[in-house]
Design a protein around this motif. Structure first.
Motif, PDB file in Angstrom:
ATOM      1  N   GLY A  36      28.685   0.711 -44.612  1.00  0.00           N
ATOM      2  CA  GLY A  36      29.150  -0.672 -44.676  1.00  0.00           C
ATOM      3  C   GLY A  36      28.211  -1.623 -43.966  1.00  0.00           C
ATOM      4  N   LEU A  37      26.937  -1.234 -43.837  1.00  0.00           N
ATOM      5  CA  LEU A  37      25.942  -2.064 -43.149  1.00  0.00           C
ATOM      6  C   LEU A  37      24.778  -2.340 -44.090  1.00  0.00           C
ATOM      7  CD1 LEU A  37      25.764  -0.079 -39.757  1.00  0.00           C
ATOM      8  CD2 LEU A  37      27.073  -2.184 -40.199  1.00  0.00           C
ATOM      9  N   SER A  38      24.168  -3.510 -43.940  1.00  0.00           N
ATOM     10  CA  SER A  38      23.006  -3.874 -44.761  1.00  0.00           C
ATOM     11  C   SER A  38      21.757  -3.194 -44.212  1.00  0.00           C
ATOM     12  CB  SER A  38      22.804  -5.385 -44.755  1.00  0.00           C
ATOM     13  OG  SER A  38      22.397  -5.813 -43.462  1.00  0.00           O
ATOM     14  N   ALA A  40      19.093  -4.577 -43.368  1.00  0.00           N
ATOM     15  CA  ALA A  40      18.570  -5.404 -42.271  1.00  0.00           C
ATOM     16  C   ALA A  40      19.269  -5.067 -40.950  1.00  0.00           C
ATOM     17  CB  ALA A  40      18.740  -6.884 -42.601  1.00  0.00           C
ATOM     18  N   THR A  41      20.607  -4.905 -41.024  1.00  0.00           N
ATOM     19  CA  THR A  41      21.363  -4.555 -39.812  1.00  0.00           C
ATOM     20  C   THR A  41      20.949  -3.182 -39.300  1.00  0.00           C
ATOM     21  OG1 THR A  41      23.258  -5.872 -40.557  1.00  0.00           O
ATOM     22  CG2 THR A  41      23.666  -4.202 -38.867  1.00  0.00           C
ATOM     23  N   ILE A  42      20.811  -2.240 -40.224  1.00  0.00           N
ATOM     24  CA  ILE A  42      20.397  -0.883 -39.843  1.00  0.00           C
ATOM     25  C   ILE A  42      19.002  -0.922 -39.235  1.00  0.00           C
ATOM     26  CG2 ILE A  42      19.832   1.417 -40.714  1.00  0.00           C
ATOM     27  CD1 ILE A  42      21.997   0.958 -42.873  1.00  0.00           C
ATOM     28  N   ARG A  43      18.121  -1.749 -39.815  1.00  0.00           N
ATOM     29  CA  ARG A  43      16.753  -1.864 -39.307  1.00  0.00           C
ATOM     30  C   ARG A  43      16.749  -2.408 -37.877  1.00  0.00           C
ATOM     31  NH1 ARG A  43      14.866  -3.398 -43.666  1.00  0.00           N
ATOM     32  NH2 ARG A  43      15.140  -5.667 -43.447  1.00  0.00           N
ATOM     33  N   ASN A  44      17.608  -3.359 -37.587  1.00  0.00           N
ATOM     34  CA  ASN A  44      17.702  -3.895 -36.226  1.00  0.00           C
ATOM     35  C   ASN A  44      18.179  -2.830 -35.239  1.00  0.00           C
ATOM     36  OD1 ASN A  44      16.853  -6.460 -36.962  1.00  0.00           O
ATOM     37  ND2 ASN A  44      18.944  -7.220 -37.336  1.00  0.00           N
ATOM     38  N   GLU A  45      19.176  -2.049 -35.670  1.00  0.00           N
ATOM     39  CA  GLU A  45      19.679  -0.973 -34.802  1.00  0.00           C
ATOM     40  C   GLU A  45      18.585   0.069 -34.561  1.00  0.00           C
ATOM     41  OE1 GLU A  45      22.218  -1.199 -33.173  1.00  0.00           O
ATOM     42  OE2 GLU A  45      23.971  -1.936 -34.253  1.00  0.00           O
ATOM     43  N   MET A  46      17.792   0.342 -35.602  1.00  0.00           N
ATOM     44  CA  MET A  46      16.705   1.307 -35.460  1.00  0.00           C
ATOM     45  C   MET A  46      15.637   0.795 -34.497  1.00  0.00           C
ATOM     46  SD  MET A  46      16.404   2.630 -39.427  1.00  0.00           S
ATOM     47  CE  MET A  46      14.946   3.639 -39.152  1.00  0.00           C
ATOM     48  N   SER A  47      15.395  -0.494 -34.522  1.00  0.00           N
ATOM     49  CA  SER A  47      14.432  -1.094 -33.586  1.00  0.00           C
ATOM     50  C   SER A  47      14.912  -0.920 -32.150  1.00  0.00           C
ATOM     51  CB  SER A  47      14.240  -2.588 -33.901  1.00  0.00           C
ATOM     52  OG  SER A  47      13.652  -2.758 -35.168  1.00  0.00           O
ATOM     53  N   ASP A  48      16.212  -1.115 -31.935  1.00  0.00           N
ATOM     54  CA  ASP A  48      16.776  -0.914 -30.593  1.00  0.00           C
ATOM     55  C   ASP A  48      16.628   0.546 -30.163  1.00  0.00           C
ATOM     56  OD1 ASP A  48      17.491  -3.560 -30.482  1.00  0.00           O
ATOM     57  OD2 ASP A  48      19.611  -3.222 -30.980  1.00  0.00           O
ATOM     58  N   LEU A  49      16.914   1.459 -31.096  1.00  0.00           N
ATOM     59  CA  LEU A  49      16.807   2.892 -30.783  1.00  0.00           C
ATOM     60  C   LEU A  49      15.360   3.284 -30.460  1.00  0.00           C
ATOM     61  CD1 LEU A  49      19.190   4.324 -33.533  1.00  0.00           C
ATOM     62  CD2 LEU A  49      19.554   4.474 -31.056  1.00  0.00           C
ATOM     63  N   GLU A  50      14.423   2.600 -31.128  1.00  0.00           N
ATOM     64  CA  GLU A  50      13.010   2.871 -30.838  1.00  0.00           C
ATOM     65  C   GLU A  50      12.647   2.370 -29.442  1.00  0.00           C
ATOM     66  OE1 GLU A  50       8.587   2.201 -32.847  1.00  0.00           O
ATOM     67  OE2 GLU A  50      10.386   1.364 -33.805  1.00  0.00           O
ATOM     68  N   LEU A  51      13.135   1.189 -29.088  1.00  0.00           N
ATOM     69  CA  LEU A  51      12.878   0.639 -27.753  1.00  0.00           C
ATOM     70  C   LEU A  51      13.487   1.515 -26.662  1.00  0.00           C
ATOM     71  CD1 LEU A  51      13.457  -3.177 -28.398  1.00  0.00           C
ATOM     72  CD2 LEU A  51      11.274  -2.046 -27.861  1.00  0.00           C
ATOM     73  N   LEU A  52      14.616   2.154 -26.981  1.00  0.00           N
ATOM     74  CA  LEU A  52      15.297   3.021 -26.014  1.00  0.00           C
ATOM     75  C   LEU A  52      14.668   4.422 -25.945  1.00  0.00           C
ATOM     76  CD1 LEU A  52      18.987   2.028 -26.854  1.00  0.00           C
ATOM     77  CD2 LEU A  52      17.766   1.545 -24.705  1.00  0.00           C
ATOM     78  N   GLY A  53      13.704   4.684 -26.805  1.00  0.00           N
ATOM     79  CA  GLY A  53      12.996   5.963 -26.741  1.00  0.00           C
ATOM     80  C   GLY A  53      13.558   7.058 -27.618  1.00  0.00           C
ATOM     81  N   TYR A  54      14.500   6.718 -28.500  1.00  0.00           N
ATOM     82  CA  TYR A  54      15.124   7.730 -29.358  1.00  0.00           C
ATOM     83  C   TYR A  54      14.416   7.913 -30.695  1.00  0.00           C
ATOM     84  CZ  TYR A  54      19.031   7.742 -26.073  1.00  0.00           C
ATOM     85  OH  TYR A  54      19.803   7.861 -24.953  1.00  0.00           O
ATOM     86  N   LEU A  55      13.643   6.915 -31.098  1.00  0.00           N
ATOM     87  CA  LEU A  55      12.941   6.996 -32.381  1.00  0.00           C
ATOM     88  C   LEU A  55      11.452   6.722 -32.180  1.00  0.00           C
ATOM     89  CD1 LEU A  55      15.361   5.096 -34.823  1.00  0.00           C
ATOM     90  CD2 LEU A  55      15.172   7.561 -34.442  1.00  0.00           C
ATOM     91  N   GLU A  56      10.660   7.281 -33.095  1.00  0.00           N
ATOM     92  CA  GLU A  56       9.215   7.049 -33.077  1.00  0.00           C
ATOM     93  C   GLU A  56       8.757   6.694 -34.481  1.00  0.00           C
ATOM     94  OE1 GLU A  56       7.783  10.791 -31.687  1.00  0.00           O
ATOM     95  OE2 GLU A  56       8.288  10.394 -29.582  1.00  0.00           O
ATOM     96  N   GLN A  57       7.654   5.940 -34.559  1.00  0.00           N
ATOM     97  CA  GLN A  57       7.092   5.564 -35.854  1.00  0.00           C
ATOM     98  C   GLN A  57       5.779   6.321 -36.064  1.00  0.00           C
ATOM     99  OE1 GLN A  57       6.092   1.433 -36.378  1.00  0.00           O
ATOM    100  NE2 GLN A  57       6.129   1.586 -38.610  1.00  0.00           N
ATOM    101  N   PRO A  58       5.776   7.277 -37.018  1.00  0.00           N
ATOM    102  CA  PRO A  58       4.547   8.039 -37.267  1.00  0.00           C
ATOM    103  C   PRO A  58       3.553   7.225 -38.087  1.00  0.00           C
ATOM    104  CG  PRO A  58       6.272   8.773 -38.751  1.00  0.00           C
ATOM    105  CD  PRO A  58       6.889   7.715 -37.873  1.00  0.00           C
ATOM    106  N   HIS A  59       2.379   7.031 -37.551  1.00  0.00           N
ATOM    107  CA  HIS A  59       1.311   6.340 -38.264  1.00  0.00           C
ATOM    108  C   HIS A  59       1.792   4.948 -38.758  1.00  0.00           C
ATOM    109  CE1 HIS A  59      -0.565  10.196 -37.915  1.00  0.00           C
ATOM    110  NE2 HIS A  59       0.354  10.760 -38.679  1.00  0.00           N
ATOM    111  N   THR A  60       1.572   4.665 -40.011  1.00  0.00           N
ATOM    112  CA  THR A  60       1.968   3.338 -40.535  1.00  0.00           C
ATOM    113  C   THR A  60       3.211   3.423 -41.413  1.00  0.00           C
ATOM    114  OG1 THR A  60       0.484   3.658 -42.424  1.00  0.00           O
ATOM    115  CG2 THR A  60      -0.415   2.504 -40.495  1.00  0.00           C
ATOM    116  N   SER A  61       3.929   4.533 -41.334  1.00  0.00           N
ATOM    117  CA  SER A  61       5.123   4.714 -42.163  1.00  0.00           C
ATOM    118  C   SER A  61       6.179   3.673 -41.814  1.00  0.00           C
ATOM    119  CB  SER A  61       5.695   6.118 -41.950  1.00  0.00           C
ATOM    120  OG  SER A  61       6.984   6.225 -42.519  1.00  0.00           O
ATOM    121  N   ALA A  62       6.900   3.253 -42.842  1.00  0.00           N
ATOM    122  CA  ALA A  62       7.994   2.300 -42.615  1.00  0.00           C
ATOM    123  C   ALA A  62       9.205   2.988 -42.017  1.00  0.00           C
ATOM    124  CB  ALA A  62       8.374   1.637 -43.935  1.00  0.00           C
ATOM    125  N   GLY A  63       9.257   4.305 -42.138  1.00  0.00           N
ATOM    126  CA  GLY A  63      10.386   5.052 -41.624  1.00  0.00           C
ATOM    127  C   GLY A  63      10.200   5.458 -40.175  1.00  0.00           C
TER     128      GLY A  63
END
Length: 346
Positions: A36-38, A40-63
């Protein structure tokens, strides 16, 4: 602390990445999962999770991909939930394990060897089994096979069906009948004792009851001591080293060579498995591993016991993108199964 929405999104990313080995994007999450989320909303949550150290961005991948910190949170939460509702294998999985053992067990070594093979097959990762053979091997009987007028081969059979032998000196001209009599008497007096309990003093006491030849006694002491030492050594069994080649993380040949090199060093493998505290199930992720060669891997490790004694340790070694729930469920089932068959390996 993470709120429920962030936790849910993180769990989805971890489980999707475990399944596909591909970075996970916000559009994929929105399309596959009814949150039930767009995007864009999911992308914002993922950005927060990345800042908190839970996610990483491999190379130039969008995922994004989970970090070791994310896997730790995921595993700790899973282990806690499995205490209430243990992971259950399918009937086919359990039937495969049961038939695997029944078709292959002839002695104690077969139990450990089969455990390594079925563990790697079920988890699609490398398995390591460390057996403390001295905890189980008990004297059953011995036989003397004449080799010459002054020497014979002593064969010792233990209760797990294993057989060891050693060369001994015998009195010149000792007949086969006398050797059979001596072996029968000694077998009756030593049966049921652990090999490590058969000391020189005990052997002298038993031997003196049936013979007085000091040369043969000294030779028997040495041979049995060597066999006992051999049977008290920890033994390593490996399974599924080739499974590494099927994992995307190990497509780099040099990385595979380094890990296979470690697995070929029995002392190193023993050190890795002995590094645990023996307190049950333990999961180490990435840099939590103390040994340099496996710092980019995860290891799920558990000890198994018989009559309160640690009989050995089994572990699964693989990429941090390991299917932890399946691995833990398999190891829990094998742990209970081993408790049964170690009591009666026949």
């Amino acid at each position: 602390m993470l709120n429920d929405r962030k936790r849910k999104i993180l769990q989805i990313i971890i489980e999707d990445y475990i399944e596909t080995a591909e970075p996970v994007g916000s559009r994929t999450i929105a399309r596959k999962h009814n949150l039930g989320l767009s995007p864009a909303t999911i992308r914002n949550e993922m950005s927060d999770l990345e800042l908190l150290g839970y996610l990483e961005q491999p190379h130039t991948s969008a995922g994004r991909v989970p970090s070791a910190q994310a896997y730790r949170l995921y595993v700790d939460s899973m282990v806690d939930s499995m205490k209430e509702e243990p992971g259950v294998l399918t009937e086919n999985d359990m039937a495969l394990i049961n038939s695997w053992y029944k078709e292959r067990i002839r002695n104690m070594d077969d139990i450990f060897k089969s455990t390594a093979k079925i563990l790697s097959r079920m988890t699609q990762n490398v398995s390591l089994v460390l057996a403390n053979k001295k905890s189980t091997a008990r004297f059953k009987y011995l036989k003397f096979l004449p080799l010459s007028d002054t020497q014979a081969i002593m064969c010792i059979v233990t209760d797990d069906g294993a057989m060891d032998n050693g060369l001994i000196d015998i009195p010149a001209g000792m007949s086969s009948a006398e050797l059979d009599y001596l072996s029968g008497k000694m077998s009756n007096l030593l049966e049921g004792r652990r090999l490590t309990e058969i000391t020189g003093d005990l052997l002298q006491e038993v031997y003196s009851a049936v013979s007085e030849d000091e040369v043969m006694l000294a030779s028997l002491k040495k041979a049995i001591s060597n066999i006992a030492a051999k049977n008290s050594e920890q033994k390593v069994f490996l399974g599924g080293a080739k499974q590494l080649l099927n994992q995307p993380e190990f497509q780099d040949v040099s990385r595979v060579k380094n890990l296979l090199g470690i697995l070929e060093e029995e002392k190193v493998v023993k050190d890795i498995l002995n590094a645990g505290d023996g307190s049950g199930l333990k999961v180490t992720i990435g840099s939590e591993n103390k040994f340099t060669g496996i710092k980019d891997c995860s290891m799920v490790q558990a000890t198994y016991r018989l009559n309160g004694q640690i009989v050995g340790t089994m572990a699964v070694l693989g990429p941090t993108r390991m299917e932890y729930r399946k691995v833990i469920a398999v190891m829990n089932y094998l742990h209970k199964y081993l408790e049964t068959i170690l009591k009666d390996p026949k």
